[in-house]
Design an enzyme around this catalytic site. Structure first.
Site: not given
Length: 391
Positions: A82, A106
């Site tokens: 990602k 994240d």
């Protein structure tokens, strides 16, 4: 409740390429040569499609042609690439003249590694090596927690309840250890920090010139919490407001009986109303088909495809626009007689067929991204990857 109010305050405040050779017999010789010396060659090696599902084009022209602000969120299962996809998209936007911000939500950040530049510290930092403005940010929940403490100072639960007009009841709540609860990190602090940044980007004048904002989101579970947070807060604020009205009415009756001073209505209701309006703005942005798109990133394994299918179903339920699916780490065709490679390619072809037959994924634009012979680190490598994916 404290997190709700503090979000309203905090979100207003300002806020060399490392190569790793793999599978030398696969015919990946061109990547190292083309990015050597921090330069991207004009001739990219061609990766043939493993299936006839789609041309593999991302239709990048439609992503870059509009001048109004666009939000792109890239997410999926952990370990599918990602960050590299998000960073390469941000570089591609900036290279096409769009002032861009890329944000990692994240908790296990790898944006710094992807750009080969220190982006830690919880503040926007300029990315070196890109002509147009490109800023990057790794959201740091610990820094937000410190900001919350700074803004609240040494206020105790008693002081906080006084500001709500409920100080007379603070002593009755001593056994609940509210002080410890407020000092502890919220389980959703990562998502709260991300939402606060979205609010800043939407409201602060200094961010108005940025026309593309790319989010490198956390693995699936965190991302779904992030997208559902505005609805959760909207519901919570409504309940808190109703509860306060009931408590205030009860306290007023208590005053009449015992002759206490009149309870003053402080700023809490207005602040809650303001936060409610701002949460509605974020919710609308996440669901606006004209400004927002969620791009699912996956790899050609059955487990990853199944999770991507469930993710799309959840996003559809939340009315989050999704148009593209990136299948990363595809083995390119090769003249090699490597038996292992042949078996893997055959399995990947089978998995791509599962996408074609999946009711959730078959309608998405399929972007096929090859497995490369090097780590994608630094702007030159990200430009190279971006030219492969975003075309």
């Amino acid at each position: 409740m404290a997190a709700l109010l503090l979000l309203n305050r905090v979100s207003r405040s300002t806020s060399s390429i490392s190569l790793h050779r793999v599978a030398g017999t696969l015919g990946f010789n061109s990547f190292n040569a083309q990015i050597h010396g921090d330069r991207i060659s004009g001739t990219l090696f061609r990766v043939r499609s493993l299936a006839t599902l789609a041309e593999g084009a991302s239709h990048f022209n439609e992503m870059v042609s509009v001048n109004q602000r666009k939000y792109y969120l890239l997410g999926g299962k952990g370990g599918v690439g990602k960050t590299s996809c998000a960073a390469s998209l941000a570089v591609k936007f900036a290279s096409h003249g769009h002032p861009t911000i890329v944000v990692s939500t994240d908790p296990a950040h790898s944006l710094s590694d992807s750009f080969s530049q220190d982006l830690s510290g919880g503040v926007l930092k300029p990315v070196q090596g890109v002509d147009s403005p490109l800023l990057a940010l790794e959201i740091t929940p610990e820094i937000m927690k410190d900001e919350i403490k700074r803004q609240t100072g040494d206020k105790s639960v008693k002081n906080m309840m006084d500001s709500m007009g409920l100080g007379m009841f603070a002593g009755e709540l001593g056994d609940l250890n509210l002080e410890d609860m407020l000092n502890a990190a919220s389980p959703g602090i990562d998502e709260i920090a991300a939402i606060s940044k979205v609010l800043q980007f939407m409201e602060a004048p200094e961010y108005s010139r940025f026309t593309r904002i790319v989010f490198d989101t956390a693995p699936t579970g965190h991302t779904l919490r992030l997208l559902s947070l505005p609805d959760f807060y909207d519901s919570s604020i409504s309940k808190i407001t109703k509860l306060k009205k009931k408590i205030t009415a009860a306290a007023s009756a208590f005053k009449l009986v015992f002759g206490k001073k009149e309870i003053q209505q402080k700023e809490l209701p207005n602040e809650l109303d303001q936060l409610k309006e701002r949460m509605e703005k974020v919710r609308n942005v996440f669901r606006d088909v004209d400004t927002t798109e969620f791009v699912i990133v996956t790899i050609p394994t059955v487990m990853a495809i199944n999770e991507s299918s469930r993710l799309h179903a959840s996003l559809r339920k939340e009315n989050v626009p999704v148009h593209r699916l990136i299948v990363n780490q595809l083995l390119p065709q090769s003249e090699s007689d490597c038996k292992f490679c042949s078996i893997r390619r055959k399995e990947q072809t089978r998995v791509l067929g599962l996408i074609q037959n999946d009711t959730e994924l078959s309608g998405l634009k399929l972007i096929q991204s090859p497995l490369l012979d090097a780590e994608i680190r630094g702007v030159p490598a990200l430009k190279f990857m971006g030219d492969l994916i975003w075309k």
